[in-house]
Design an enzyme around this catalytic site. Sequence first.
Site, mmCIF file in Angstrom:
data_model
loop_
_atom_site.group_PDB
_atom_site.id
_atom_site.type_symbol
_atom_site.label_atom_id
_atom_site.label_comp_id
_atom_site.label_asym_id
_atom_site.label_seq_id
_atom_site.Cartn_x
_atom_site.Cartn_y
_atom_site.Cartn_z
ATOM 1 N N GLU A 47 0.851 -1.195 0.000
ATOM 2 C CA GLU A 47 0.000 0.000 0.000
ATOM 3 C C GLU A 47 0.887 1.246 0.000
ATOM 4 O O GLU A 47 1.940 1.259 0.621
ATOM 5 C CB GLU A 47 -0.882 0.015 1.247
ATOM 6 C CG GLU A 47 -1.876 -1.132 1.308
ATOM 7 C CD GLU A 47 -2.932 -1.060 0.234
ATOM 8 O OE1 GLU A 47 -3.385 0.044 -0.109
ATOM 9 O OE2 GLU A 47 -3.311 -2.131 -0.279
ATOM 10 N N GLY A 48 0.451 2.286 -0.680
ATOM 11 C CA GLY A 48 1.170 3.544 -0.655
ATOM 12 C C GLY A 48 2.074 3.771 -1.853
ATOM 13 O O GLY A 48 2.717 4.802 -1.951
ATOM 14 N N CYS A 49 2.134 2.810 -2.758
ATOM 15 C CA CYS A 49 2.947 2.974 -3.958
ATOM 16 C C CYS A 49 2.073 3.446 -5.111
ATOM 17 O O CYS A 49 0.929 3.010 -5.249
ATOM 18 C CB CYS A 49 3.608 1.653 -4.345
ATOM 19 S SG CYS A 49 4.936 1.162 -3.253
ATOM 20 N N GLN A 50 2.622 4.335 -5.924
ATOM 21 C CA GLN A 50 1.925 4.819 -7.110
ATOM 22 C C GLN A 50 1.722 3.664 -8.089
ATOM 23 O O GLN A 50 0.665 3.513 -8.672
ATOM 24 C CB GLN A 50 2.761 5.923 -7.758
ATOM 25 C CG GLN A 50 2.233 6.431 -9.069
ATOM 26 C CD GLN A 50 3.145 7.487 -9.660
ATOM 27 O OE1 GLN A 50 3.918 8.115 -8.964
ATOM 28 N NE2 GLN A 50 3.056 7.678 -10.951
ATOM 29 N N SER A 51 2.744 2.847 -8.242
ATOM 30 C CA SER A 51 2.643 1.676 -9.104
ATOM 31 C C SER A 51 2.339 0.454 -8.232
ATOM 32 O O SER A 51 2.361 0.528 -7.014
ATOM 33 C CB SER A 51 3.955 1.481 -9.873
ATOM 34 O OG SER A 51 5.044 1.513 -8.991
#
Length: 138
Positions: A47-51
């Site tokens: 969680e928290g990644c753009q990709s």
Amino acid sequence: MDKIQDEIIEEFSVFDDWLDKYDYLIGLSDSLPAIAPEHRTEKYLIEGCQSRVWVDARLDGGKIFYSADSDAIITRGIIALLIRVLNGRSPQEVLDTDLYFIDAIGLSANLSPTRANGLAAMVKQMRLYALAYASKKE
């Protein structure tokens, strides 16, 4: 681990601008150990990644071994660097390591805010695996 971080810093020091460093990161993505298809699921998604980034870890002989994948090639290169530094270490070593290479190569300063958040989320997840394995051992 410091030796590996110093090697990474030296590798990146040959590049003067960030476009060349991004190209190098893209090349590093090929060195990423393959993640098992069954670990490329929501359960392993960070969680928290753009990709989309999947990370798994296993404990073998008291050492942690990571595998990961991403649908973004630069992110694959970043996680390849993290795995290079943290793979094959004890859970306590992973928890105690200062990942100073990230700032030394200018990575955090040259990532977009969303990618920087993703980098922090990847490090956090890798350390959470280490914490879980360390607490199992006790």
